[in-house]
Design a protein around this motif. Structure first.
Motif, short mmCIF file in Angstrom:
data_model
loop_
_atom_site.label_atom_id
_atom_site.label_comp_id
_atom_site.label_asym_id
_atom_site.label_seq_id
_atom_site.Cartn_x
_atom_site.Cartn_y
_atom_site.Cartn_z
N ASP A 34 53.70 50.50 -34.31
CA ASP A 34 54.32 50.55 -33.05
C ASP A 34 55.58 49.84 -33.11
OD1 ASP A 34 54.50 50.41 -30.46
OD2 ASP A 34 52.96 48.89 -29.90
N GLU A 36 57.48 48.87 -30.56
CA GLU A 36 57.64 47.95 -29.37
C GLU A 36 58.02 46.43 -30.04
OE1 GLU A 36 58.24 48.48 -25.95
OE2 GLU A 36 58.52 50.59 -26.61
N GLY A 39 54.69 44.27 -31.21
CA GLY A 39 53.60 45.28 -31.15
C GLY A 39 52.92 45.48 -29.78
N GLY A 41 53.53 47.94 -27.65
CA GLY A 41 53.36 49.33 -27.10
C GLY A 41 51.92 49.76 -26.99
N MET A 43 50.63 52.10 -28.88
CA MET A 43 50.02 52.02 -30.45
C MET A 43 49.51 50.52 -30.92
SD MET A 43 52.58 55.20 -32.29
CE MET A 43 52.05 54.34 -33.99
N GLY A 44 50.21 49.63 -30.54
CA GLY A 44 49.79 48.34 -30.91
C GLY A 44 48.84 47.59 -30.13
#
Length: 71
Positions: A34, A36, A39, A41, A43-44
């Protein structure tokens, strides 16, 4: 004298466990990818943890899987 299997699990159990470990590792890799900050975002926060939970479910199924041929 009874001929018992010395292992707690059969071959299929270990294969399912190995697949679960792969899915768990994939989930943690997804979380680490991720981009962002911290983390936070998609995905995270969402995708990675869902994949990790699926991996733990696979491990749980591997423990309780009973092969019909060995019954």
């Amino acid at each position: 004298m009874e001929n018992r299997n010395r292992f707690a699990f059969g071959k299929k159990n270990y294969l399912i466990m190995f697949a679960g470990i792969i899915v768990l590792a994939l989930g943690f890799i997804i979380m680490s990818l991720d981009k962002e900050q911290y983390g936070l975002g998609f995905m995270g926060i969402t995708l990675g943890p869902i994949v990790v939970l699926i991996g733990f479910a696979i491990e749980f199924m591997a423990i309780f899987y009973k092969d019909k041929t060995n019954a």
